[in-house]
Write an enzyme that holds these catalytic residues in place. Structure first.
Site, mmCIF file in Angstrom:
data_model
loop_
_atom_site.group_PDB
_atom_site.id
_atom_site.type_symbol
_atom_site.label_atom_id
_atom_site.label_comp_id
_atom_site.label_asym_id
_atom_site.label_seq_id
_atom_site.Cartn_x
_atom_site.Cartn_y
_atom_site.Cartn_z
ATOM 1 N N ARG A 161 0.872 -1.195 0.000
ATOM 2 C CA ARG A 161 0.000 0.000 0.000
ATOM 3 C C ARG A 161 0.905 1.240 0.000
ATOM 4 N NH1 ARG A 161 -4.873 0.101 4.168
ATOM 5 N NH2 ARG A 161 -5.723 1.466 2.553
ATOM 6 N N ASP A 201 -2.511 9.258 7.758
ATOM 7 C CA ASP A 201 -1.668 8.241 7.111
ATOM 8 C C ASP A 201 -0.305 8.785 6.716
ATOM 9 O OD1 ASP A 201 -4.574 7.200 6.630
ATOM 10 O OD2 ASP A 201 -3.194 5.519 6.405
ATOM 11 N N ASN A 243 -5.336 11.434 4.946
ATOM 12 C CA ASN A 243 -6.085 10.472 5.768
ATOM 13 C C ASN A 243 -7.197 9.890 4.900
ATOM 14 O OD1 ASN A 243 -6.478 9.178 8.371
ATOM 15 N ND2 ASN A 243 -8.377 10.334 8.525
ATOM 16 N N LYS A 244 -7.959 8.997 5.485
ATOM 17 C CA LYS A 244 -9.025 8.287 4.752
ATOM 18 C C LYS A 244 -9.885 9.230 3.926
ATOM 19 C CE LYS A 244 -9.611 4.829 4.490
ATOM 20 N NZ LYS A 244 -9.043 4.130 3.302
HETATM 21 O O1 MRU Z 1 -7.477 2.244 4.567
HETATM 22 P P1 MRU Z 1 -7.212 2.242 6.041
HETATM 23 O O2 MRU Z 1 -8.322 1.613 6.838
HETATM 24 O O3 MRU Z 1 -5.865 1.650 6.372
HETATM 25 O O4 MRU Z 1 -7.163 3.787 6.442
HETATM 26 C C1 MRU Z 1 -6.872 4.117 7.764
HETATM 27 C C2 MRU Z 1 -6.938 5.556 8.049
HETATM 28 O O5 MRU Z 1 -7.147 6.386 7.187
HETATM 29 C C3 MRU Z 1 -6.641 5.980 9.454
HETATM 30 O O6 MRU Z 1 -7.357 7.127 9.797
HETATM 31 C C4 MRU Z 1 -5.140 6.286 9.594
HETATM 32 O O7 MRU Z 1 -4.379 5.225 9.105
HETATM 33 C C5 MRU Z 1 -4.753 6.570 10.997
HETATM 34 S S1 MRU Z 1 -4.809 5.126 12.012
HETATM 35 C C6 MRU Z 1 -4.217 5.551 13.549
#
Ligand code: MRU
Length: 362
Positions: A97, A245, A255-256
């Site tokens: 990823r 992220d 972030n997401k």
């Molecule tokens: O696709 P994901 O579920 O890995 O995305 C996660 C996020 O966006 C979280 O908000 C981020 O990784 C922070 S986790 C402490």
């Protein structure tokens, strides 16, 4: 409670024949089941499929993935072969990823340990790499706790708090980042009402955040992503807090997907927008968020989520998994070292230097 009984991920056994065990998050909230990763392909698939997810947890999983990946070497492998395999394993894991920088940060730590231990035999270095992975896991746990301590004061008794995606214990080796702040504020006796965005298309908010908060007895209300603005307009939200992220040197936050929209809504309603993240999530090699690689995911996550077709066959889709919120919309970033507020290049640099953050990984 999940984190006291079933850790998000853990190592079992020695470097030579141990394995990585983790909660398979794709099964939650229906079923709490652990899975074992015994090959680097297992770890790669677990990260790619979001069986383990969340930036810090991905980093810890990748570090253990290196240990697993070196197990296929014969006992008396010489250092040259060991180092070649180490490179292959790291490159493979790095391809799982692209957005969460913790993955690359953890792999670089593992590589550095190997580079600094040229005197060790292969088997001794393998054990040393397991120790490093365990150290990364422990540090992550400590960083979560410190983020909670620094952030708790941002939330007041009786407040409504909106969060997006899952930045809880499931996303880290510890209590999470954004949720750690909520847990710490609650532990101080504050009563909070959390609003969890469901977080289309993979529903980390609906499946994971609500589950974690309910495990802890913290009041949580699930809303569709499209409701966030109205819920704010109704005066139910006093603060927004999310994870990250990757955070660029100027404080722009990846972030997401959907986080950017939430940040804009918070701005429009004069609500503080907080981000909670450890120093391992900062990428000071990137001048701004425009340089952050954004993962694109398969269209069936949108058109046939969880096995049911919800859009016409062959419809065009666009499915970026993350977005970037400009620093100007972020009221403060809560790190394990303290608060960055206001958020800009100077304040980020001051907090992160000297730093354990990633510096210039290609
Ligand atoms: O696709 P994901 O579920 O890995 O995305 C996660 C996020 O966006 C979280 O908000 C981020 O990784 C922070 S986790 C402490």
């Amino acid at each position: 409670m999940k984190n006291e009984v079933t850790p998000t991920l853990r190592w079992n056994g020695s470097a030579k024949d141990g394995h990585l065990k983790m909660i398979d998050q794709t099964r939650l909230p229906i079923e709490l089941r652990e899975m074992e990763c015994r090959t680097v392909e297992d770890v790669w698939e677990a990260i790619k499929s979001l069986r383990v997810r969340g930036a810090p947890a991905i980093g810890v999983a990748a570090a253990y993935g290196v240990v697993v990946g070196l197990q296929s070497l014969p006992e008396c492998t010489d250092r040259t072969h060991f180092d070649v395999r180490l490179s292959q394993v790291c490159e493979s894991l790095a391809s799982s990823r692209p957005t969460a920088v913790n993955l690359f940060w953890a792999l670089e730590r593992m590589r550095r340990v190997a580079a600094g231990a040229s005197d060790l035999s292969s088997s001794a270095l393998h054990e040393r790499l397991l120790a490093e992975a365990q150290q990364i896991e422990q540090e992550d746990r400590a960083m979560c706790a410190a983020i909670g301590r620094h952030g708790a004061a941002l939330l007041a008794d009786g407040q409504g708090v909106l969060t997006h995606c899952n930045a809880g214990g499931l996303a880290t080796a510890g209590d999470g980042t954004a949720l750690s702040v909520i847990f710490a504020a609650t532990a101080e006796g504050k009563k909070l009402q959390v609003y969890a965005d469901e977080t289309r298309p993979l529903l980390q908010g609906a499946r994971l955040t609500t589950w974690e908060l309910m495990q802890r007895g913290i009041p949580v209300t699930l809303i569709c992503d499209s409701m966030a603005g109205w819920v704010m307009k109704e005066g139910r939200v006093d603060a927004v807090i999310t994870g990250a992220d990757r955070i660029a040197a100027n404080g722009d936050v990846a972030n997401k997907i959907g986080t950017y929209s939430v940040a804009l809504l918070a701005k429009a309603h004069n609500i503080p927008f907080y981000v909670a993240a450890p120093s391992s999530t900062f990428d000071l090699s990137l001048i701004s968020g425009a340089e952050i690689p954004i993962e694109q995911r398969p269209s069936d996550e949108i058109t046939a989520g969880f096995g049911r077709q919800t859009a016409p066959t062959n419809v065009n889709t666009y499915n970026p998994a993350f977005d970037v919120t400009p620093a100007e919309y972020v009221t403060a970033i809560v790190t394990e070292r303290g608060l960055i507020r206001p958020v800009n290049r100077e304040t980020v640099t001051r907090m992160l230097t000297p730093t354990t953050a990633r510096q210039g990984v290609p």
